[in-house]
Write a protein that holds these residues in place. Structure first.
Motif, PDB file in Angstrom:
ATOM      1  N   ARG A   1     -13.965 -16.023  30.147  1.00 16.81           N
ATOM      2  CA  ARG A   1     -14.664 -17.243  30.562  1.00 16.81           C
ATOM      3  C   ARG A   1     -13.726 -18.431  30.697  1.00 16.81           C
ATOM      4  NH1 ARG A   1     -20.475 -17.415  29.888  1.00 16.81           N
ATOM      5  NH2 ARG A   1     -21.173 -15.374  29.139  1.00 16.81           N
TER       6      ARG A   1
ATOM      7  N   THR B   1     -13.563 -20.663  33.893  1.00 19.99           N
ATOM      8  CA  THR B   1     -14.084 -22.036  33.859  1.00 19.99           C
ATOM      9  C   THR B   1     -13.188 -22.958  34.682  1.00 19.99           C
ATOM     10  OG1 THR B   1     -14.912 -21.599  31.644  1.00 19.99           O
ATOM     11  CG2 THR B   1     -14.750 -23.901  32.328  1.00 19.99           C
ATOM     12  N   SER B   2     -11.883 -22.844  34.436  1.00 23.67           N
ATOM     13  CA  SER B   2     -10.946 -23.697  35.173  1.00 23.67           C
ATOM     14  C   SER B   2     -11.024 -23.419  36.666  1.00 23.67           C
ATOM     15  CB  SER B   2      -9.516 -23.438  34.724  1.00 23.67           C
ATOM     16  OG  SER B   2      -9.427 -23.602  33.347  1.00 23.67           O
TER      17      SER B   2
ATOM     18  N   ARG C   1     -13.411 -22.118  38.452  1.00 26.77           N
ATOM     19  CA  ARG C   1     -14.644 -22.602  39.073  1.00 26.77           C
ATOM     20  C   ARG C   1     -14.644 -24.125  39.193  1.00 26.77           C
ATOM     21  NH1 ARG C   1     -20.903 -21.386  37.386  1.00 26.77           N
ATOM     22  NH2 ARG C   1     -21.792 -22.681  39.042  1.00 26.77           N
TER      23      ARG C   1
ATOM     24  N   PHE D   1     -12.118 -26.287  39.313  1.00 28.97           N
ATOM     25  CA  PHE D   1     -11.212 -26.815  40.344  1.00 28.97           C
ATOM     26  C   PHE D   1     -11.706 -26.463  41.747  1.00 28.97           C
ATOM     27  CE2 PHE D   1      -8.032 -27.071  36.866  1.00 28.97           C
ATOM     28  CZ  PHE D   1      -7.846 -28.434  36.965  1.00 28.97           C
TER      29      PHE D   1
ATOM     30  N   GLU E   1     -14.772 -26.161  42.683  1.00 30.78           N
ATOM     31  CA  GLU E   1     -15.867 -27.069  43.022  1.00 30.78           C
ATOM     32  C   GLU E   1     -15.346 -28.479  43.307  1.00 30.78           C
ATOM     33  OE1 GLU E   1     -19.401 -24.777  40.555  1.00 30.78           O
ATOM     34  OE2 GLU E   1     -18.961 -26.885  40.094  1.00 30.78           O
ATOM     35  N   ILE E   2     -14.369 -28.879  42.491  1.00 34.46           N
ATOM     36  CA  ILE E   2     -13.767 -30.212  42.710  1.00 34.46           C
ATOM     37  C   ILE E   2     -13.187 -30.288  44.114  1.00 34.46           C
ATOM     38  CG2 ILE E   2     -11.837 -31.696  42.056  1.00 34.46           C
ATOM     39  CD1 ILE E   2     -12.381 -30.775  39.128  1.00 34.46           C
TER      40      ILE E   2
ATOM     41  N   ILE F   1      -8.585 -26.739  31.729  1.00 33.49           N
ATOM     42  CA  ILE F   1      -9.963 -27.228  31.673  1.00 33.49           C
ATOM     43  C   ILE F   1      -9.958 -28.735  31.427  1.00 33.49           C
ATOM     44  CG2 ILE F   1     -12.141 -27.075  30.415  1.00 33.49           C
ATOM     45  CD1 ILE F   1     -11.536 -24.133  29.900  1.00 33.49           C
TER      46      ILE F   1
ATOM     47  N   SER G   1      -9.358 -30.502  34.619  1.00 29.85           N
ATOM     48  CA  SER G   1     -10.517 -30.575  35.519  1.00 29.85           C
ATOM     49  C   SER G   1     -11.555 -31.575  35.002  1.00 29.85           C
ATOM     50  CB  SER G   1     -11.135 -29.202  35.713  1.00 29.85           C
ATOM     51  OG  SER G   1     -11.666 -28.749  34.485  1.00 29.85           O
TER      52      SER G   1
ATOM     53  N   PHE H   1     -10.425 -35.144  35.548  1.00 29.01           N
ATOM     54  CA  PHE H   1     -10.603 -35.548  36.939  1.00 29.01           C
ATOM     55  C   PHE H   1     -12.068 -35.889  37.213  1.00 29.01           C
ATOM     56  CE2 PHE H   1     -11.830 -34.639  41.288  1.00 29.01           C
ATOM     57  CZ  PHE H   1     -10.890 -35.338  42.011  1.00 29.01           C
ATOM     58  N   LEU H   2     -12.960 -35.010  36.741  1.00 27.68           N
ATOM     59  CA  LEU H   2     -14.383 -35.201  37.023  1.00 27.68           C
ATOM     60  C   LEU H   2     -14.905 -36.507  36.429  1.00 27.68           C
ATOM     61  CD1 LEU H   2     -15.694 -31.555  36.445  1.00 27.68           C
ATOM     62  CD2 LEU H   2     -15.764 -32.831  38.612  1.00 27.68           C
TER      63      LEU H   2
ATOM     64  N   ALA I   1     -17.840 -21.062  25.316  1.00 27.20           N
ATOM     65  CA  ALA I   1     -17.417 -19.940  26.164  1.00 27.20           C
ATOM     66  C   ALA I   1     -18.162 -18.662  25.798  1.00 27.20           C
ATOM     67  CB  ALA I   1     -15.916 -19.707  26.026  1.00 27.20           C
TER      68      ALA I   1
ATOM     69  N   LYS J   1     -19.580 -22.153  29.498  1.00 29.41           N
ATOM     70  CA  LYS J   1     -18.460 -21.987  30.429  1.00 29.41           C
ATOM     71  C   LYS J   1     -18.680 -20.667  31.147  1.00 29.41           C
ATOM     72  CE  LYS J   1     -14.916 -24.113  27.524  1.00 29.41           C
ATOM     73  NZ  LYS J   1     -13.678 -23.835  26.785  1.00 29.41           N
ATOM     74  N   PRO J   2     -18.364 -20.463  32.358  1.00 32.68           N
ATOM     75  CA  PRO J   2     -17.980 -21.532  33.300  1.00 32.68           C
ATOM     76  C   PRO J   2     -19.217 -22.304  33.764  1.00 32.68           C
ATOM     77  CG  PRO J   2     -17.913 -19.369  34.354  1.00 32.68           C
ATOM     78  CD  PRO J   2     -18.315 -19.120  32.965  1.00 32.68           C
ATOM     79  N   PHE J   3     -19.032 -23.588  33.953  1.00 30.94           N
ATOM     80  CA  PHE J   3     -20.178 -24.441  34.294  1.00 30.94           C
ATOM     81  C   PHE J   3     -20.038 -24.945  35.731  1.00 30.94           C
ATOM     82  CE2 PHE J   3     -16.950 -26.578  31.794  1.00 30.94           C
ATOM     83  CZ  PHE J   3     -16.469 -27.499  32.729  1.00 30.94           C
ATOM     84  N   ALA J   4     -21.171 -25.427  36.259  1.00 27.37           N
ATOM     85  CA  ALA J   4     -21.127 -26.079  37.570  1.00 27.37           C
ATOM     86  C   ALA J   4     -20.741 -27.541  37.350  1.00 27.37           C
ATOM     87  CB  ALA J   4     -22.481 -25.987  38.242  1.00 27.37           C
ATOM     88  N   THR J   5     -19.753 -28.000  38.075  1.00 27.57           N
ATOM     89  CA  THR J   5     -19.234 -29.361  37.829  1.00 27.57           C
ATOM     90  C   THR J   5     -20.304 -30.413  38.038  1.00 27.57           C
ATOM     91  OG1 THR J   5     -18.377 -29.252  40.083  1.00 27.57           O
ATOM     92  CG2 THR J   5     -16.816 -28.884  38.276  1.00 27.57           C
ATOM     93  N   ARG J   6     -21.147 -30.210  39.063  1.00 34.73           N
ATOM     94  CA  ARG J   6     -22.169 -31.222  39.335  1.00 34.73           C
ATOM     95  C   ARG J   6     -23.160 -31.313  38.190  1.00 34.73           C
ATOM     96  NH1 ARG J   6     -23.793 -29.738  45.458  1.00 34.73           N
ATOM     97  NH2 ARG J   6     -21.698 -29.933  46.332  1.00 34.73           N
TER      98      ARG J   6
END
Lengths: 911, 65, 129
Positions: free
Chosen positions: A696, A700-701, A703, A705, A707-708, C14, C17, C20-21, C84, C103-108
């Motif tokens: 995972r 996670t990373s 996915r 990045f 999406e970003i 992570i 990311s 950044f978000l 996780a 995890k993994p998640f949707a950024t939105r």
């Protein structure tokens, strides 16, 4: 040419040859390469049945009775048909009981009774002595006849010569020497006399060859074949009568039948026959071949008897004894070589019988007559004495005594009877053993009292109807002939040869009928009316059901004794060294370290008794063991119950117990297996959840990045580049992880492919160091290698080993401090293998973590400020790879002192 | 009790056969002053039956079971 | 004044990311790579919300969360747990987290939940007392 010295020289040469053969066979037996362990030798040794009585006497009897001599050989042929059933059983029992003689066998069957053993011995000795003297007489007579060559003169009465001039005396001495030399070599009479058996088998060949030679000579050289002989005989009325010996009278057939029955008993119960057939038997399967080879032997040795008899009667006037035809016919024709061969053949027939009979009788006298008395008289004073030499001395003395008694009997009675009659008297004596032996094998109800009364009665009747008349005829008894004709005190009904008015039968048949009626009648009657003691019943069951026994003896002694007292007891009879040897062998068999650990339980008591029985016989052994063992008192009823019905119940409950034990064992095994499965299941769950977690994280990373990047098309190029770089890196990490998980799964399941071959570890170290050198340089860590010029090759997979080294090196560099880090790789030959060490000067690993790091997904980095990179599977895989090639991977470390990861691989050349 | 088995039965039969052939009525048949192939018939009979018995015995004992 | 977000996570990529978000959403961020550092940052930085990884070196996310909740002065601090592991998420909530994401998640979704937590914060009953 046939001068005295030639005959004497040939005799000595022959006896010397016997010594050599016996000596050789004993040596071979000591070396464990028995010469007698084959069915042919066994069959030939049985032919000790054919004595001088056969060799000379058959012709004598044929000259008066025609085929009337044949039942003596047809009886054994009929009996031997049943040997597979009867003698095999006796062999089995004798081996199980370490039986030493016939008397021992009978005594053991009837409650190990010393009284029965003694009685059997007495009957055997009295019955057999005349038979032995007969052999001596045959040798002496044939020698004297041969000495007169070229005249044919019947020898003077034996008594006419002084003892010092008498051949028979010297022959008796020589036979005593031979018998002592090869019959009392070991103390344990249950151990076989291999040398003697080999010599006997050889003698059987010699006498057969000699007899066939003279048969062929008479039939085909002196006459023109059997047709010619019988043609000439038919022309003389006295000889023609021999062709139809039964003559219509019922008596002829009765005598034929009784002679057959007598011989059926003799082939089993003559002490010498029991000795060679049962005691000396090496393998019961030998009986199979002997069952047809031995009858064939008897047929062959009898084939020419009638032609020789008729030839002799045709050739000689009345002045030549028919018992000597075998020798006198070749002499009459001047065939010296053949005459000498015949003499040697007769010598072999006589000596063979005397040797085996003497061994058998002396063992009986020693174990069943003298020892019980000695033990009884001196039981308490014997406590500290070593009896082993005493035993051997008794046995030697018995041998000399038996032979000398045989000789003096010959001096006294030698002339009283023709050869055949003496032999038959002996046969009738041993036939008395028939009922108790056969009954004992198949009838559990036969009792000691029954056996004792039956035997005694049979023996007394035999004495009265056969022995007494024989003595009376020799004039040894004061009352003489009138006693025979009028009966004792003038009572005609009690006349020994016409008991109760039974007339019209020959003496042997008459004696057989009455003695068997007395013997069998009392044996059965007393057995049926009486009751068995507990011990008797135990022995009876043991004998009758011998095939049910699997070598394991039934419960014999319920009592106990101390192991040391048993050993001391055994030591007194077999010598302390031999006893110690036997006891330590017993202890070893039971998995005990020393004799001291032995418990004096019933089993050990039984073992000691069996060993003792091999030396002094069953009855004496019982008595001796009883002096040191305390047998718990047992009611008869109790024992009956145990042995009869309960024995089956016990066996059944033993089986149940065994099954239950097995079931319990299986249950606990299953439980263990189940626990193990549960544990494996839990481990698998842990593994899966750990793997999931590890998967995972990179996912996670990736996915995030992705999406970003997807949601932010306006990102500047540098940032986009950085994010894509991270996506790639994490994808690689994910790939690596998946590969390693699969790799580990393959190794663990045994599906991995290994390219195994001989490898030079130095090359692999160099490759791995080269491959990781950029890593080292980038972190500023120094690497050094120390390798000998030559290391033994190991057998392994090159890629896998490189994988291990890369892993260890990258681990090392990972944990080394940047700039000051130092890694040393050392390669060295070790005991039985090659050692590889990777040493770093990193932070070290605390002892509690050292075991953990080899577990899957355990990263000691957890406790550090910085989480180490890597999957946490590397060391786990390394350890499995090294393990697969028979090596070992381990770590030595202490916090603050760096770590050393080492592995050893075995190399085939070193071991 | 254990059953004697096939071989045991064969041996018992052979024993009975031998007892029969070497006994009164059979022997009496050949107790005559005649000759066969130059041999007295009784002599020839006894040895022939004897040999026959041995051959049968050898067959029973040497056959693999 | 923009909201302050503390990112407590040991996986560098992570962290990158998330950083950044959050920045893109207009928040001020600070990062911590282990549990101790995370608590230190809460004390220094006074974040409005902590994005807290469940498995952190030295002190786990659960321990950090429990300590935050134990301090009255940090009662306002929202905690969003990241895990996780599939499944066992309620333990995070029991330890006092306001929300959690696997995890993994949707950024939105992450950004939306963060915003929601920050907006809802004043409505919490404890906030007023």
């Amino acid at each position: 040419m046939l001068e005295g010295w030639v005959i004497v020289g040939a005799s000595f040469a022959y006896i010397g040859l016997l010594f050599a053969i016996a000596f050789y066979a004993d040596r071979r037996a000591d070396a464990g390469r028995s010469v007698i362990a084959n069915p042919w030798i066994y069959s030939l040794s049985l032919a000790v049945y054919a004595t001088a009585w056969t060799f000379y006497g058959s012709v004598g009897r044929a000259a008066s009775d025609g085929v009337g001599f044949l039942p003596i050989y047809i009886g054994p042929t009929l009996m031997i048909v049943l040997w597979w059933l009867v003698v095999r059983k006796m062999i089995r029992i004798a081996k199980l009981n370490r039986t030493t003689s016939l008397a021992d066998f009978v005594a053991a069957r009837y409650g190990r009774s010393a009284l029965i053993g003694g009685l059997v011995t007495v009957i055997a000795v009295i019955g057999i002595l005349p038979y032995i003297s007969l052999q001596l007489k045959a040798i002496s007579t044939s020698f004297q006849i041969l000495m007169e060559y070229p005249q044919i003169v019947m020898p003077a009465k034996a008594g006419a010569l002084s003892v010092m001039q008498d051949t028979a005396f010297y022959v008796a001495l020589f036979l005593a020497m031979f018998t002592i030399a090869f019959g009392t070599r070991q103390l344990d009479a249950a151990e076989r006399h291999e040398g003697m058996v080999a010599a006997i088998a050889f003698e059987s060949i010699v006498k057969l060859v000699a007899f066939l030679a003279v048969g062929v000579f008479v039939t085909f050289v002196m006459y023109d074949g059997p047709g010619d002989i019988f043609e000439r005989a038919a022309r003389r009325p006295d000889l023609a009568a021999l062709m139809t010996p039964f003559g219509g009278a019922a008596g002829g057939y009765a005598s034929w039948v009784w002679l057959t029955v007598l011989s059926m008993m003799a082939i089993m119960f003559l002490p010498r026959q029991f000795q060679v057939a049962v005691i000396e038997n090496v393998d019961e399967r030998h009986v199979k071949r002997a069952m047809w080879v031995f009858p064939l032997y008897m047929l062959a040795i009898n084939l020419f008897v009638l032609p020789i008899a008729i030839g002799g009667l045709l050739h000689f006037p009345d002045n030549v004894d028919a018992d000597t035809f075998v020798l006198t016919l070749p002499m009459a024709r001047g065939n010296e070589a053949l005459a000498l061969l015949v003499f040697i053949g007769g010598l072999s027939a006589a000596t063979g019988m005397v040797i085996v009979e003497t061994i058998a009788l002396s063992t009986m006298v020693c174990n069943d007559l003298v020892m019980p008395l000695v033990l009884r008289l001196r039981k308490y004073r014997l406590a500290e004495r070593d009896l082993s030499t005493l035993l051997l001395d008794i046995r030697r003395a018995a041998i000399v005594a038996i032979l000398m008694m045989g000789y003096f009997y010959y001096l006294l009675a030698g002339e009283a009877y023709a050869l055949v009659s003496i032999g038959l008297i002996s046969f009738s004596a041993v036939a008395q053993f028939g009922p108790v032996m056969i009954g004992g094998l198949y009838w559990k109800g036969a009792t000691r009292a029954g056996a004792l009364t039956g035997l005694t009665a049979g023996f007394l009747v035999w004495t009265y109807t056969l022995l007494l008349p024989a003595f009376a005829k020799s004039g040894w008894l004061g009352f003489g002939i009138e006693f025979l004709e009028r009966g004792p005190f003038g009572i005609e009904l009690l006349r020994p040869t016409q008991l109760f008015g039974l007339t019209g039968l020959d003496q042997i048949t008459h004696a057989m009928i009455w003695s068997f009626i007395a013997n069998v009648g009392l044996y059965i009657g007393v057995s049926v009316l009486g009751r068995q003691s507990a011990a008797e019943h135990a022995q009876a069951t043991l004998f009758v059901d011998v095939y049910k026994q699997t070598g394991e003896r039934g419960l014999q002694w319920r009592g106990t004794a101390s192991a040391s007292s048993l050993q001391t007891l055994l030591g007194r009879f077999q010598g302390p060294a031999r006893a110690a040897e036997l006891f330590s062998a017993y202890a070893r068999e039971r998995g005990l370290k020393s004799v001291e650990e032995l418990e004096g339980d019933a089993e050990l008591v039984r073992y000691a008794e069996l060993q003792l029985a091999g030396t002094i016989g069953a009855a004496s052994a019982r008595a001796m063991v009883a002096t040191v063992a305390q047998e718990d008192p047992l009611g008869i009823d109790e024992v009956m119950t145990i042995l009869d019905e309960a024995s089956q119940v016990i066996a059944y409950s033993h089986r149940l117990e065994d099954q239950q034990r097995e079931l319990e064992a299986a249950t606990s095994e299953l439980k263990a297996a189940n626990d193990r499965l549960k544990e494996l299941d839990r481990m698998k769950d842990d593994f899966i959840s750990t793997v999931t977690h590890e998967l995972r994280t990179p996912l996670t990373s990736i996915r995030a990045f992705s999406e970003i990047l997807h949601d932010n098309p306006d990102l500047d190029a540098a940032e986009r580049q950085r994010f894509l770089g991270l996506v790639i890196k994490e994808s690689e990490r994910l790939t690596r992880l998946i590969n390693q998980v699969l790799d580990l799964a393959k190794i663990e399941s045994g599906l991995a492919l290994w390219n195994t071959g001989e490898l030079d570890l130095r090359e692999i170290v160099v490759d791995a160091v080269n491959a990781t050198s950029p890593l080292f340089r980038s972190k500023g860590v120094a690497i050094e290698t120390a390798m000998p010029a030559l290391v033994p090759a190991v057998v392994a997979d090159r890629d896998r080993l490189t994988q291990v080294l890369l892993n260890l090196l990258s681990n090392a560099v990972k944990f080394c401090p940047a700039g000051t880090g130092r890694v040393q790789v050392r390669l060295a030959a070790d005991i039985g293998g090659v050692l590889v060490e990777v040493r770093d000067n990193g932070p070290g690993i605390s002892p509690e973590h050292q075991a953990m790091i080899f577990e899957k997904f355990r990263q000691v980095g957890d406790t550090l400020t910085q989480k180490p990179s890597g999957t946490g599977l590397g060391l786990s895989i390394c350890r499995r790879i090294i393990g697969h090639f028979g090596g070992r991977l381990w770590v030595e470390s202490a916090p603050g002192r760096g770590s050393v990861f080492s592995f050893v691989l075995p190399c085939p050349t070193a071991s | 009790m254990k059953r004697p088995g096939r071989r045991g039965t064969q041996l018992a039969c052979l024993f009975l056969l031998g007892c029969l052939l070497f006994n009164f009525p059979m022997l009496a048949l050949f107790n005559v002053p005649a000759k066969i192939l130059g041999l007295p018939v009784l002599y020839a009979y006894v040895f022939t039956v004897w040999l026959l018995l041995i051959v049968l015995l050898a067959v029973v004992m040497e056959r693999k079971d | 004044m923009s909201h302050r977000i503390l990112i407590a996570e040991d996986e560098e990529s992570i962290v990158a990311s998330l950083e950044f978000l959050m920045r893109r959403s207009g928040f001020e961020t600070r990062t911590a790579a282990d549990g101790r550092e995370a608590l230190q940052c809460v004390a220094d930085f006074h974040p409005d919300l902590v994005i807290l990884d469940l498995m952190l070196p030295f002190k786990s996310g659960l321990e950090v969360c429990a300590e935050i909740r134990a301090r009255p002065e940090w009662r306002e601090t929202r905690v969003l747990m990241l895990t996780a592991r599939g499944g066992a998420n309620e333990e995070g909530l029991l330890a006092g987290a306001d929300d959690y994401l696997s995890k993994p998640f949707a950024t939105r979704e992450l950004v939306a939940r963060v915003r929601a937590l920050l907006v809802l914060a004043p409505l919490r009953p404890e906030a007023g007392s």
